[in-house]
Design an enzyme around this catalytic site. Structure first.
Site, short mmCIF file in Angstrom:
data_model
loop_
_atom_site.label_atom_id
_atom_site.label_comp_id
_atom_site.label_asym_id
_atom_site.label_seq_id
_atom_site.Cartn_x
_atom_site.Cartn_y
_atom_site.Cartn_z
N LYS A 1 54.27 25.13 75.37
CA LYS A 1 54.97 25.05 73.96
C LYS A 1 56.30 24.52 73.77
CE LYS A 1 51.63 27.32 70.92
NZ LYS A 1 51.59 28.49 69.83
N LYS B 1 40.79 21.26 73.67
CA LYS B 1 40.33 22.26 73.06
C LYS B 1 40.58 21.86 71.42
CE LYS B 1 42.05 26.64 71.61
NZ LYS B 1 42.81 27.81 71.82
N LYS C 1 44.09 22.91 65.10
CA LYS C 1 44.45 23.01 64.02
C LYS C 1 45.96 22.31 64.14
CE LYS C 1 45.09 27.70 63.07
NZ LYS C 1 46.06 28.28 63.85
P1 AMP Z 1 45.20 30.30 66.83
O1 AMP Z 1 45.92 31.05 65.70
O2 AMP Z 1 44.78 28.79 66.49
O3 AMP Z 1 45.79 30.45 68.01
O4 AMP Z 1 43.71 30.77 66.94
C1 AMP Z 1 43.01 31.82 66.57
C2 AMP Z 1 41.87 32.23 67.25
O5 AMP Z 1 40.97 31.11 67.28
C3 AMP Z 1 42.05 32.58 68.52
O6 AMP Z 1 41.15 33.70 68.81
C4 AMP Z 1 41.47 31.34 69.30
O7 AMP Z 1 40.94 31.96 70.51
C5 AMP Z 1 40.34 31.02 68.38
N1 AMP Z 1 40.22 29.44 68.48
C6 AMP Z 1 41.21 28.48 68.03
N2 AMP Z 1 40.84 27.06 68.32
C7 AMP Z 1 39.53 27.73 69.11
C8 AMP Z 1 38.61 26.41 69.47
N3 AMP Z 1 38.57 25.15 69.64
N4 AMP Z 1 37.58 26.95 70.07
C9 AMP Z 1 37.13 28.23 70.18
N5 AMP Z 1 38.09 29.34 69.59
C10 AMP Z 1 39.12 28.84 69.30
#
Ligand code: AMP
Length: 332
Positions: free
Chosen positions: A113, A196, A199
């Site tokens: 990051k 992956k 968002k």
């Molecule tokens: P974030 O806040 O975007 O880091 O993600 C929150 C949760 O969503 C975490 O537990 C991640 O593992 C899950 N997550 C985010 N993107 C994915 C993805 N593409 N596939 C599966 N789980 C995801």
């Protein structure tokens, strides 16, 4: 047994967040072994990278409504906004003073990051973020924390910090265990299935937002990158795009990948994509209908108030114990 997890309100909550995280939280609500489930909106984590103030506010409320629209039941779990419980940052400072710089500098997510953020300047928060995450977990004596691959290193750090603290100041923290849900699916980008679904991706065609217009979402699935073969077959090495669509279809329909492969044995990619697009469309329609009812409701505020009050009650008791152990302030 207490379970805790949170998602950052930084942008559009995606199908990846739903299938990889939220859907599992919903399933856990009905498991007897969990007598306490805390799900929070990680707004303090979101500001480790620059956020637009208005957008952030909107996203915080929106994520709360998405949790509920996806099936989180406020009678079975507590939903709260991280920054409304000030003890997270208070504990974070105490833990920072018990964590070595080398331990956070070697985190791979920080390395990745900080490279991306070089143009804005890298904030200290990006470096200390895993310590705030450790505070989120340790503040509530959490037993189980769900972890995807990308968070494994951070949970290990939380465990190291907790063990060191316990050794130095006496038994204080529960050592959290990783919880890997057998049903959790990793969803890949629709435009680059090696990556992956995220968002924060610059290309909105690469992800499905849970709040996407349903026709646009279906189009995104129909134009997902696949391969020049014609077989609907799970093969992560050679057919990453089709494998990703199979994962999505299986998670949404509840059917096994083998069954879906069989159903599409003599059908082409277009028919398969149509099927996946309809599954995604149905999910979004269901979530959005509930979302629209809740987003501006008083009930949403009441749920967040209850969550904040409950989390504050637990956290304030814990922080007093911690401060006593460290010798801060007057005896509480
Ligand atoms: P974030 O806040 O975007 O880091 O993600 C929150 C949760 O969503 C975490 O537990 C991640 O593992 C899950 N997550 C985010 N993107 C994915 C993805 N593409 N596939 C599966 N789980 C995801």
């Amino acid at each position: 047994m207490r379970f805790l997890s949170g998602i950052q309100p930084s942008g559009n909550i995606t199908l990846g967040n739903y299938l990889g995280a939220i859907k599992n939280f919903v399933a856990l609500q009905n498991e007897e072994k969990f007598d306490d489930i805390l799900v929070f909106i990680a707004d303090l984590h979101a500001i480790t990278i620059p956020q637009d103030k208005q957008e952030l506010r909107k996203n915080i409320r929106s994520l709360a409504a998405i949790y509920l629209a996806s099936g989180l039941d406020p009678k079975k779990c507590h939903i709260f906004i991280q920054s409304e419980v000030p003890f997270h940052t208070e504990l974070s400072w105490i833990l920072e003073c018990n964590t070595y710089i080398g331990e956070v500098q070697r985190m791979t997510q920080f390395k990745d990051k900080s490279k991306k953020e070089e143009t804005h300047g890298v904030s200290t928060g990006l470096l200390t973020y895993p310590i705030l995450m450790a505070s989120d977990i340790l503040l509530y004596d959490t037993n189980l924390v769900p972890v995807g691959k990308d968070q494994k290193q951070h949970l290990e750090l939380a465990r190291d910090i907790a063990m060191r603290f316990n050794q130095k100041y006496g038994d204080t923290f529960v050592i959290p265990e990783p919880f890997i849900s057998p049903k959790s699916a990793k969803i890949m980008s629709l435009t680059d299935p090696e990556k992956k679904m995220s968002k924060s991706d610059e290309n909105p065609k690469s992800y499905i937002s849970l709040l996407d217009d349903i026709n646009i979402a279906k189009k995104k699935i129909k134009s997902a990158v696949t391969d020049s073969d014609t077989k609907v077959k799970y093969d992560i090495e050679n057919k990453a795009g089709i494998s990703n669509l199979l994962t999505i279809a299986s998670s949404l329909s509840g059917d096994t990948i083998e069954k879906i492969e069989k159903d599409f044995e003599n059908k082409n990619y277009q028919e398969f994509k149509e099927y996946v697009a309809n599954l995604v469309g149905d999910l979004l329609a269901d979530i959005q209908e509930k979302y629209n009812k809740i987003i501006n409701s008083k009930e949403l505020d009441e749920i967040l108030d209850e969550g904040r009050n409950y989390a504050t009650y637990l956290a304030s008791k814990k922080i007093n114990k911690i401060k006593n152990k460290v010798g801060l302030g007057r005896k509480l």
